[in-house]
Design a protein around this motif. Structure first.
Motif, PDB file in Angstrom:
ATOM      1  N   THR A  59       2.504   4.235  -2.096  1.00  0.00           N
ATOM      2  CA  THR A  59       2.612   4.974  -3.357  1.00  0.00           C
ATOM      3  C   THR A  59       4.071   5.373  -3.622  1.00  0.00           C
ATOM      4  O   THR A  59       4.488   5.456  -4.771  1.00  0.00           O
ATOM      5  N   TYR A 107       0.087   1.264  -7.015  1.00  0.00           N
ATOM      6  CA  TYR A 107      -0.515   2.191  -6.047  1.00  0.00           C
ATOM      7  C   TYR A 107      -0.363   3.589  -6.622  1.00  0.00           C
ATOM      8  O   TYR A 107       0.740   4.105  -6.767  1.00  0.00           O
ATOM      9  N   ASP A 167       0.830  -1.215   0.000  1.00  0.00           N
ATOM     10  CA  ASP A 167       0.000   0.000   0.000  1.00  0.00           C
ATOM     11  C   ASP A 167       0.857   1.254   0.000  1.00  0.00           C
ATOM     12  O   ASP A 167       0.560   2.210   0.705  1.00  0.00           O
TER      13      ASP A 167
END
Ligand code: SAM
Length: 312
Positions: free
Chosen positions: A251, A309, A249
């Protein structure tokens, strides 16, 4: 590193490294293994086919090659593969291995041009090792790490996947082991992908590393952020080094990803976390496509690269 002229994807991410999975087979059976995000397959390319792929990568400006798997050292032709790739003049040729066969190959691999190695080892406890891998190769792996450092691989990194209530209390013992043996400890967040065998295991053992990172930041003499390596943090502690890899998760992980992958059956895999955008390259090599066409296939794959992501 000169990035101006590097090939970039539409999200301005330069593509600098290629990770080739040279086999799907492995001699251990880690409960959590995501097989580099690749769905199970038995296929293997020949040393010459692997060389051809590496050559196209070099020709489009990729600088670093890493061999992975499955377990790359179970291939009897591993020395030949490294030797061929090393003739192409990459800045860096490396292997990720479970280390069980490394003692046997370390000197030979350095001789033919291997620069560095990552050895996966999550624990120093024989029972925990057996629980995770279903094998009792712990001592072989420890000897493999020592042999790699002695053979001159630099750096030798130890990949430790950190798992809650399984090995998270071993981090400092692992750090001391690495320091003593000239290795850098790399702590890896447990990652869930569609290629993981047991996703419940991952949910149960996932360990959040934020508190640990805070602690490391406090006690470190220096902290470095590794640009173009997914902005990983490297902590310099007590004359040793610890790196943290957090793909879940995240980015930032995607935003700073500079890596392409090749599956054992010769497909370009633009993202660790997905399998719906693979691009066949081995078919084109086998049917004798021109070097220009082969480069175009690689470049197209890069031009269609997207972060998993979204935060780029
Ligand atoms: N057999 C080799 C080895 O053990 O290093 C190479 C393949 S293995 C898939 C490559 C790396 O991925 C290892 O360091 C392993 O610990 C890591 N890995 C595998 N599954 C993972 C998961 N679910 N989450 C995080 N890391 C994982």
């Amino acid at each position: 590193m000169e990035l101006e002229n590097k090939i970039k994807d539409p999200f301005k991410r330069p593509v600098i490294s290629l990770r080739i999975s040279i086999t799907g087979r492995c001699n251990v059976k880690c409960l959590y293994c995501h097989h580099d995000g690749i769905l199970p397959q038995d296929y293997e390319m020949t040393p010459d086919e692997i060389f051809q792929i590496a050559k196209i990568a070099r020709d489009i400006g990729i600088e670093k090659i890493r061999l992975s798997g499955g377990e790359p050292l179970i291939r009897p032709d591993i020395v030949e593969i490294v030797e061929k790739i090393s003739t192409l003049g990459f800045r860096d040729v490396s292997i990720t291995t479970n280390g069980t066969l490394l003692e046997r190959y370390a000197d030979e691999l350095v001789k033919v041009g291997l620069n560095r190695v990552n050895v996966s080892l999550d624990t120093l406890n024989p029972e925990t090792y057996q629980f995770i891998t279903s094998k009792d190769y712990l001592e072989h792996t420890k000897k493999g790490i020592q042999a790699a450092a002695k053979a001159g691989m630099n750096p030798v990194k130890v990949n430790m996947v950190v798992m809650k209530d399984l090995n998270h209390d071993e981090i400092w013992d692992m750090f001391q082991f690495c320091k003593k043996n000239g290795a850098v400890l790399q702590l890896i967040e447990l990652l869930k992908t569609e290629s993981c065998p047991d996703t419940e295991f991952i949910d149960q053992y996932h360990y959040e590393m934020d508190d640990l990172e805070e602690e490391l930041a406090e006690i470190s003499d220096k902290v470095k952020t590794r640009a173009f390596m997914q902005d990983r943090k490297k902590y310099f502690v007590d004359d040793g080094e610890i790196e943290i890899v957090k793909p879940m998760d995240n980015t930032e992980f995607c935003k700073n990803c500079t890596r392409l992958r090749i599956t054992p059956d010769g497909k370009i895999k633009p993202c660790l976390l997905r399998n719906d955008n693979l691009v066949d390259i081995i078919g084109a090599i086998r049917s004798g496509e021109t070097p220009e066409e082969l480069k175009r296939i690689f470049i197209d794959a890069i031009e269609n690269r997207e972060p998993f992501y979204d935060g780029c």
